[in-house]
Design a protein around this motif. Structure first.
Motif, PDB file in Angstrom:
ATOM      1  N   ALA A  31       0.817  -1.219   0.000  1.00 64.03           N
ATOM      2  CA  ALA A  31       0.000   0.000   0.000  1.00 64.03           C
ATOM      3  C   ALA A  31       0.850   1.269   0.000  1.00 64.03           C
ATOM      4  CB  ALA A  31      -0.933  -0.003   1.213  1.00 64.03           C
ATOM      5  N   ALA A  32       1.942   1.265   0.748  1.00 63.02           N
ATOM      6  CA  ALA A  32       2.755   2.471   0.912  1.00 63.02           C
ATOM      7  C   ALA A  32       3.704   2.725  -0.250  1.00 63.02           C
ATOM      8  CB  ALA A  32       3.562   2.378   2.205  1.00 63.02           C
ATOM      9  N   PHE A  33       4.334   1.662  -0.739  1.00 56.73           N
ATOM     10  CA  PHE A  33       5.409   1.812  -1.723  1.00 56.73           C
ATOM     11  C   PHE A  33       5.134   1.114  -3.056  1.00 56.73           C
ATOM     12  CE2 PHE A  33       7.925   1.606   2.440  1.00 56.73           C
ATOM     13  CZ  PHE A  33       7.875   2.979   2.631  1.00 56.73           C
ATOM     14  N   GLY A  34       3.963   0.511  -3.207  1.00 53.22           N
ATOM     15  CA  GLY A  34       3.670  -0.212  -4.442  1.00 53.22           C
ATOM     16  C   GLY A  34       4.492  -1.478  -4.604  1.00 53.22           C
ATOM     17  N   ALA A  35       4.893  -2.081  -3.482  1.00 51.45           N
ATOM     18  CA  ALA A  35       5.719  -3.295  -3.528  1.00 51.45           C
ATOM     19  C   ALA A  35       4.982  -4.425  -4.230  1.00 51.45           C
ATOM     20  CB  ALA A  35       6.105  -3.726  -2.119  1.00 51.45           C
ATOM     21  N   LYS A  36       5.761  -5.247  -4.919  1.00 52.24           N
ATOM     22  CA  LYS A  36       5.228  -6.449  -5.561  1.00 52.24           C
ATOM     23  C   LYS A  36       5.810  -7.660  -4.833  1.00 52.24           C
ATOM     24  CE  LYS A  36       4.820  -4.306 -10.120  1.00 52.24           C
ATOM     25  NZ  LYS A  36       5.133  -2.960  -9.710  1.00 52.24           N
ATOM     26  N   MET A  85      16.561   4.213   2.505  1.00 48.83           N
ATOM     27  CA  MET A  85      16.346   5.360   1.638  1.00 48.83           C
ATOM     28  C   MET A  85      15.719   4.863   0.349  1.00 48.83           C
ATOM     29  SD  MET A  85      16.790   8.585   1.156  1.00 48.83           S
ATOM     30  CE  MET A  85      16.394   9.561  -0.271  1.00 48.83           C
ATOM     31  N   ILE A  86      14.598   5.459  -0.031  1.00 50.54           N
ATOM     32  CA  ILE A  86      13.947   5.124  -1.296  1.00 50.54           C
ATOM     33  C   ILE A  86      13.889   6.386  -2.136  1.00 50.54           C
ATOM     34  CG2 ILE A  86      11.839   4.342  -2.421  1.00 50.54           C
ATOM     35  CD1 ILE A  86      11.044   2.913   0.054  1.00 50.54           C
ATOM     36  N   TYR A  87      14.449   6.327  -3.334  1.00 47.33           N
ATOM     37  CA  TYR A  87      14.307   7.436  -4.284  1.00 47.33           C
ATOM     38  C   TYR A  87      13.117   7.145  -5.184  1.00 47.33           C
ATOM     39  CZ  TYR A  87      18.635   9.806  -3.084  1.00 47.33           C
ATOM     40  OH  TYR A  87      19.610  10.510  -2.424  1.00 47.33           O
ATOM     41  N   VAL A  88      12.255   8.151  -5.332  1.00 50.64           N
ATOM     42  CA  VAL A  88      11.042   8.035  -6.143  1.00 50.64           C
ATOM     43  C   VAL A  88      10.899   9.285  -7.006  1.00 50.64           C
ATOM     44  CG1 VAL A  88       9.874   6.580  -4.426  1.00 50.64           C
ATOM     45  CG2 VAL A  88       9.587   9.059  -4.330  1.00 50.64           C
ATOM     46  N   PRO A  89      10.100   9.212  -8.065  1.00 55.00           N
ATOM     47  CA  PRO A  89       9.913  10.392  -8.910  1.00 55.00           C
ATOM     48  C   PRO A  89       9.172  11.545  -8.227  1.00 55.00           C
ATOM     49  CG  PRO A  89       9.328   8.403 -10.118  1.00 55.00           C
ATOM     50  CD  PRO A  89       9.538   7.999  -8.686  1.00 55.00           C
ATOM     51  N   ASP A  90       8.224  11.241  -7.321  1.00 59.95           N
ATOM     52  CA  ASP A  90       7.420  12.284  -6.677  1.00 59.95           C
ATOM     53  C   ASP A  90       7.341  12.006  -5.175  1.00 59.95           C
ATOM     54  OD1 ASP A  90       5.504  14.059  -5.703  1.00 59.95           O
ATOM     55  OD2 ASP A  90       4.060  13.665  -7.309  1.00 59.95           O
ATOM     56  N   GLN A  97       1.127   8.824   0.415  1.00 53.43           N
ATOM     57  CA  GLN A  97       0.605   7.463   0.268  1.00 53.43           C
ATOM     58  C   GLN A  97       1.081   6.575   1.416  1.00 53.43           C
ATOM     59  OE1 GLN A  97       1.031   5.810  -3.702  1.00 53.43           O
ATOM     60  NE2 GLN A  97       1.249   3.744  -2.876  1.00 53.43           N
ATOM     61  N   ALA A  98       2.353   6.684   1.789  1.00 53.45           N
ATOM     62  CA  ALA A  98       2.914   5.869   2.868  1.00 53.45           C
ATOM     63  C   ALA A  98       2.299   6.229   4.217  1.00 53.45           C
ATOM     64  CB  ALA A  98       4.430   6.014   2.907  1.00 53.45           C
ATOM     65  N   VAL A  99       2.048   7.512   4.439  1.00 51.58           N
ATOM     66  CA  VAL A  99       1.411   7.939   5.686  1.00 51.58           C
ATOM     67  C   VAL A  99      -0.037   7.446   5.721  1.00 51.58           C
ATOM     68  CG1 VAL A  99       0.649   9.959   7.017  1.00 51.58           C
ATOM     69  CG2 VAL A  99       2.967   9.881   6.072  1.00 51.58           C
ATOM     70  N   ALA A 100      -0.729   7.547   4.601  1.00 49.15           N
ATOM     71  CA  ALA A 100      -2.118   7.062   4.534  1.00 49.15           C
ATOM     72  C   ALA A 100      -2.189   5.556   4.787  1.00 49.15           C
ATOM     73  CB  ALA A 100      -2.730   7.404   3.177  1.00 49.15           C
ATOM     74  N   GLY A 102      -0.357   3.994   6.901  1.00 50.73           N
ATOM     75  CA  GLY A 102      -0.078   3.721   8.306  1.00 50.73           C
ATOM     76  C   GLY A 102       1.291   4.128   8.800  1.00 50.73           C
ATOM     77  N   GLY A 103       2.101   4.744   7.938  1.00 49.17           N
ATOM     78  CA  GLY A 103       3.413   5.223   8.366  1.00 49.17           C
ATOM     79  C   GLY A 103       3.276   6.419   9.299  1.00 49.17           C
ATOM     80  N   LYS A 104       4.184   6.525  10.277  1.00 47.40           N
ATOM     81  CA  LYS A 104       4.180   7.640  11.227  1.00 47.40           C
ATOM     82  C   LYS A 104       5.323   8.593  10.874  1.00 47.40           C
ATOM     83  CE  LYS A 104       1.661   5.439  14.872  1.00 47.40           C
ATOM     84  NZ  LYS A 104       0.684   5.013  13.942  1.00 47.40           N
ATOM     85  N   VAL A 105       4.999   9.862  10.700  1.00 45.96           N
ATOM     86  CA  VAL A 105       5.976  10.873  10.272  1.00 45.96           C
ATOM     87  C   VAL A 105       7.011  11.109  11.372  1.00 45.96           C
ATOM     88  CG1 VAL A 105       6.305  13.264   9.539  1.00 45.96           C
ATOM     89  CG2 VAL A 105       4.280  11.980   8.778  1.00 45.96           C
ATOM     90  N   VAL A 106       8.288  11.013  10.995  1.00 46.86           N
ATOM     91  CA  VAL A 106       9.408  11.362  11.872  1.00 46.86           C
ATOM     92  C   VAL A 106       9.920  12.743  11.471  1.00 46.86           C
ATOM     93  CG1 VAL A 106      11.787  10.758  12.508  1.00 46.86           C
ATOM     94  CG2 VAL A 106      10.080   8.958  12.232  1.00 46.86           C
ATOM     95  N   MET A 107      10.055  12.956  10.162  1.00 50.35           N
ATOM     96  CA  MET A 107      10.486  14.245   9.622  1.00 50.35           C
ATOM     97  C   MET A 107       9.653  14.512   8.364  1.00 50.35           C
ATOM     98  SD  MET A 107      14.198  15.450   8.106  1.00 50.35           S
ATOM     99  CE  MET A 107      13.949  14.648   6.519  1.00 50.35           C
ATOM    100  N   PRO A 108       8.884  15.602   8.351  1.00 52.47           N
ATOM    101  CA  PRO A 108       8.069  15.901   7.174  1.00 52.47           C
ATOM    102  C   PRO A 108       8.953  16.120   5.941  1.00 52.47           C
ATOM    103  CG  PRO A 108       7.581  17.421   8.977  1.00 52.47           C
ATOM    104  CD  PRO A 108       8.764  16.610   9.391  1.00 52.47           C
ATOM    105  N   VAL A 109       8.338  16.024   4.784  1.00 51.46           N
ATOM    106  CA  VAL A 109       9.063  16.249   3.528  1.00 51.46           C
ATOM    107  C   VAL A 109       9.495  17.700   3.448  1.00 51.46           C
ATOM    108  CG1 VAL A 109       8.874  16.242   1.012  1.00 51.46           C
ATOM    109  CG2 VAL A 109       7.819  14.396   2.344  1.00 51.46           C
ATOM    110  N   THR A 110      10.791  17.894   3.225  1.00 47.18           N
ATOM    111  CA  THR A 110      11.352  19.239   3.076  1.00 47.18           C
ATOM    112  C   THR A 110      12.501  19.195   2.083  1.00 47.18           C
ATOM    113  OG1 THR A 110      12.850  18.894   4.948  1.00 47.18           O
ATOM    114  CG2 THR A 110      10.802  20.019   5.424  1.00 47.18           C
TER     115      THR A 110
END
Length: 153
Positions: A31-36, A85-90, A97-100, A102-110
């Motif tokens: 759900a968070a990362f589109g893992a297969k 560390m995961i590099y993604v296009p967006d 998506q990861a927070v939705a 169930g991930g808990k924010v440690v450091m917001p996106v900046t």
């Protein structure tokens, strides 16, 4: 044909995560990362003995904890000193998506001084993930200048 020492599609380093509930972790990573999910080997009592997931172009392996084999999850030991560390296009969309999921924010996106835009979260199993998008190539000299100009804690 000789067997390849590194299996096709794998990189030299592959993380192996231990989870208190590996099946739940697999659902989160999907759900968070589109893992297969590519492999799942069931164990006694519905446990996951071994599983493999493809996230982007990288595999991770995981299993349920087995304290009798000194294999414990971050939940059981009170956290983790390791992050991924995961590099993604967006990064903004992927982080949301990861927070939705169930991930808990440690450091917001900046925006970071070294040229990435990134944020960090902890998944429901206690593993730490930094998600980022590389936005700017920064020279070592400019990186040092930016770091020196940052406010001191």
């Amino acid at each position: 044909m000789p067997v390849k020492p590194i299996p096709e599609g794998y990189h030299s380093v592959t993380p192996y995560l231990i989870c208190k509930n590996a099946a739940k972790a697999i659902d989160f990573y999907k759900a968070a990362f589109g893992a297969k999910e590519t492999v799942r080997m069931p164990g006694p009592g519905g446990k996951v003995m071994h599983a493999e997931l493809l996230i982007g172009n990288s595999y991770i392996m995981l299993a349920d904890e087995a304290p009798e084999r000194d294999s414990r999850s971050p939940e059981s030991i009170g956290g983790t000193p390791v992050g991924f560390m995961i590099y993604v296009p967006d990064v903004d969309a992927q982080f949301k998506q990861a927070v939705a999921a169930g991930g808990k924010v440690v450091m917001p996106v900046t925006d970071q001084f070294y040229g990435d835009r990134s944020g960090t979260l902890v998944d429901p199993s206690g593993h730490k993930w930094t998600i980022g998008t590389h936005k700017e190539d920064v020279s070592p000299e400019e990186m040092q200048r930016r770091m020196a100009a940052m406010p001191k804690p």
